[in-house]
Design an enzyme around this catalytic site. Structure first.
Site, short mmCIF file in Angstrom:
data_model
loop_
_atom_site.label_atom_id
_atom_site.label_comp_id
_atom_site.label_asym_id
_atom_site.label_seq_id
_atom_site.Cartn_x
_atom_site.Cartn_y
_atom_site.Cartn_z
N ASN A 243 87.97 70.89 -59.78
CA ASN A 243 88.10 71.06 -61.23
C ASN A 243 89.08 72.19 -61.52
O ASN A 243 89.56 72.86 -60.60
CB ASN A 243 86.72 71.35 -61.84
CG ASN A 243 86.21 72.72 -61.44
OD1 ASN A 243 86.29 73.12 -60.28
ND2 ASN A 243 85.67 73.45 -62.40
N CYS A 245 89.02 75.31 -62.45
CA CYS A 245 88.80 76.68 -61.96
C CYS A 245 88.49 76.76 -60.48
O CYS A 245 88.32 77.86 -59.94
CB CYS A 245 87.68 77.34 -62.76
SG CYS A 245 88.13 77.67 -64.47
N GLU A 247 85.88 75.75 -58.55
CA GLU A 247 84.55 75.89 -57.95
C GLU A 247 83.89 74.56 -57.61
O GLU A 247 82.87 74.54 -56.91
CB GLU A 247 83.61 76.69 -58.87
CG GLU A 247 83.09 75.95 -60.08
CD GLU A 247 84.02 76.01 -61.28
OE1 GLU A 247 83.60 75.61 -62.38
OE2 GLU A 247 85.16 76.48 -61.11
#
Length: 543
Positions: A243, A245, A247
């Site tokens: 995704n 970001c 994580e």
């Protein structure tokens, strides 16, 4: 000083009068006539519909959120019980080099943005730009998506975000790495290079290593995605992207909903309430699993993939504030011990909660004998929790305190950039806990960037910020948490302005050797426009 910034003298009264948290909740999350309490009731009622004992769980879910012990990701708060109904934040979509594939992905991304989600792409199936014009290349396709994201801002409460990833073997990799060199280019993308163990074992033999690390030193990008570490425990098709970001590594058409336990709420008189934490984790896992069933998916392919694997992402926020309340300095040996113990507790209780749900409701459909018997294929992650931690009044994710007083760039309801002066919740706690003069302490920090003389020395020792830590301290903390986390971790490895390219190389290599799944570094003042800016001698610098 970067062009276009200025030093601002601010007073503590300005901080007292500013209520960014309430404005963010009002403008992004509440519906006409709705209160914050009403939002939590709306969300709890919608999610509990997945339970036979819906009224009981509605009360439990409401208590989780209204107490600040747990908060789901933004799309759940915005959309639960409403017409759109998209509750997940994280998506990964496939994309190839054909016109149909590119524009199909573009349309799907726009639909996800409408619901407040973010999307990751691995662009490696797009051929590099060639003289025969058979392919436009990766960067022009990314520019198309970036433009669409700008266009969608007026239609959404939450700005879209994307991860752009490219395998290090791709012939267009150098152009990809340079794509964000100019300020403002592809600003809706984070970019990362997907590397394998063979590359990391022989980095000095690869000219690309210098290119990657020099760019990261200059502009904070690209990050690295350690694909062999990500896929080490993956028995399905290889995962190639995350995704926005970083994580949540996901397969094509994968999605995940996230939630975050506020660690600071479980510290009482310096001790951590393990029993209360365990109860919250169990309820939070059930909440996130119920989101899978009450979700409205933007694409049928996403629905099929998500329901087959039932991935959830339970993480934490407030770790830095938790340490302060326990009297532990971030980056100390004691802080690593607290991290190890807390991450282990999260894993144990979250996995047990998912196993209990599997006994009650059955395992995820893709479960095979020999795999852990759980309701969810993946259970834990650590997200950045920017807005979510603001709502919960705590520090983000597992990050150290950025600055105890700082300026933050925000986007107002008209999608215009503005700045707000912020006081870290941990600073508010210190003022209350030690009976400090609030006006004097905040005004001193805002104008000088240092603790007021009235703060005791032992308390000053706890006031560690991200910029006080060596990059190795940052990576070590990420690695400790990663040992206990199913998916990935979003964390920034902050570096001072005078850090060198060799420092970047050291951080990247240390993260890989420590079995992290990815890494992002940011050298202070790498960009003219930064999202947040510290206060220092002379005042708070505008971001």
């Amino acid at each position: 000083m970067p062009i276009g910034t200025r030093m601002l003298h601010v007073t503590a009264q300005e901080m007292i009068d500013f209520t960014l948290r309430d404005e963010v909740i009002r403008s992004r999350y509440l519906y006409r006539g709705e209160s914050e309490e009403g939002m939590y009731r709306r969300v709890a009622h919608h999610i509990a519909r997945a339970e036979d004992a819906s009224l009981r769980w509605e009360r439990t879910f409401y208590a989780l959120m209204s107490s600040g012990r747990f908060m789901p990701n933004s799309p759940t708060l915005m959309n639960a019980g409403c017409n759109t109904g998209q509750l997940s934040a994280c998506f990964v979509l496939p994309i190839g080099g054909s016109t149909d594939s590119i524009f199909s992905a573009l349309h799907a991304t726009a639909r996800i943005f409408e619901g407040g989600g973010g999307v990751g792409f691995n662009f490696s199936d797009i051929p590099p730009r060639g003289p025969d014009r058979c392919s436009c290349g990766v960067v022009p396709v990314m520019t198309l998506f970036d433009t669409m994201c700008d266009m969608m801002r007026s239609k959404t409460k939450r700005s879209g975000a994307m991860m752009g990833m490219l395998d290090r073997e791709h012939d267009g990799i150098e152009a990809f790495i340079r794509a964000k060199a100019n300020e403002g280019a592809l600003e809706n993308f984070n970019i990362s290079v997907s590397v394998d163990d063979e590359f990391m074992q022989h980095v000095e033999d690869h000219p690309l290593w210098d290119t990657i690390c020099t760019s990261a030193w200059q502009i904070g990008e690209p990050g690295l995605f350690f694909r062999d570490a990500v896929n080490a425990s993956n028995k399905n098709a290889p995962i190639r992207c995350t995704n926005p970001c970083g994580e949540q590594p996901l397969a094509p058409y994968g999605s995940c909903n996230l939630g975050h336990v506020n660690l600071a709420r479980f510290v009482n008189d310096g001790a951590f309430d393990e029993e209360g934490f365990a109860d919250t984790v169990h309820a939070a896992v059930r909440f996130l699993d119920d989101v899978v069933d009450t979700n409205c998916y933007p694409l049928q392919e996403v629905a099929r993939t998500t329901l087959r694997h039932r991935k959830i992402g339970l993480g934490v926020m407030g770790f830095a504030e938790m340490l302060i309340r326990m009297g532990v300095a971030y980056g100390s040996k004691a802080s690593y011990e607290v991290a190890e113990r807390t991450a282990s507790l999260l894993k144990r209780h979250a996995h047990h909660a998912s196993a209990v749900l599997a006994e009650e409701k059955g395992p995820y459909p893709a479960w095979r004998g020999g795999d852990p018997f759980r309701r969810n294929e993946r259970v834990t992650t650590v997200a950045p929790t920017g807005t979510t931690s603001l709502i919960a009044r705590t520090s983000p994710g597992i990050e150290p305190i950025f600055s105890f007083v700082y300026r933050r760039r925000i986007r107002d309801p008209s999608h215009r950039d503005t700045t707000a002066l912020m006081v870290e919740p941990a600073m508010e706690w210190l003022i209350d806990a030690y009976g400090l003069d609030r006006i004097a302490v905040l005004d001193h920090y805002a104008t000088r960037g240092t603790p007021h003389h009235s703060i005791p020395e032992d308390v000053r020792a706890l006031m560690v910020t991200a910029h006080d830590l060596h990059w190795r301290d940052h990576v070590n903390m990420q690695a400790i948490w990663q040992r206990h986390i199913d998916s990935g971790i979003s964390k920034t490895i902050n570096m001072p302005e005078d850090a060198t390219v060799d420092d970047v190389k050291g951080a990247f290599a240390h993260a890989w050797a420590s079995d992290c799944k990815g890494i992002t570094i940011y050298r202070n003042k790498s960009r003219e426009r930064e999202g947040v800016a510290r206060c220092g001698r002379g005042g708070c610098e505008a971001p």
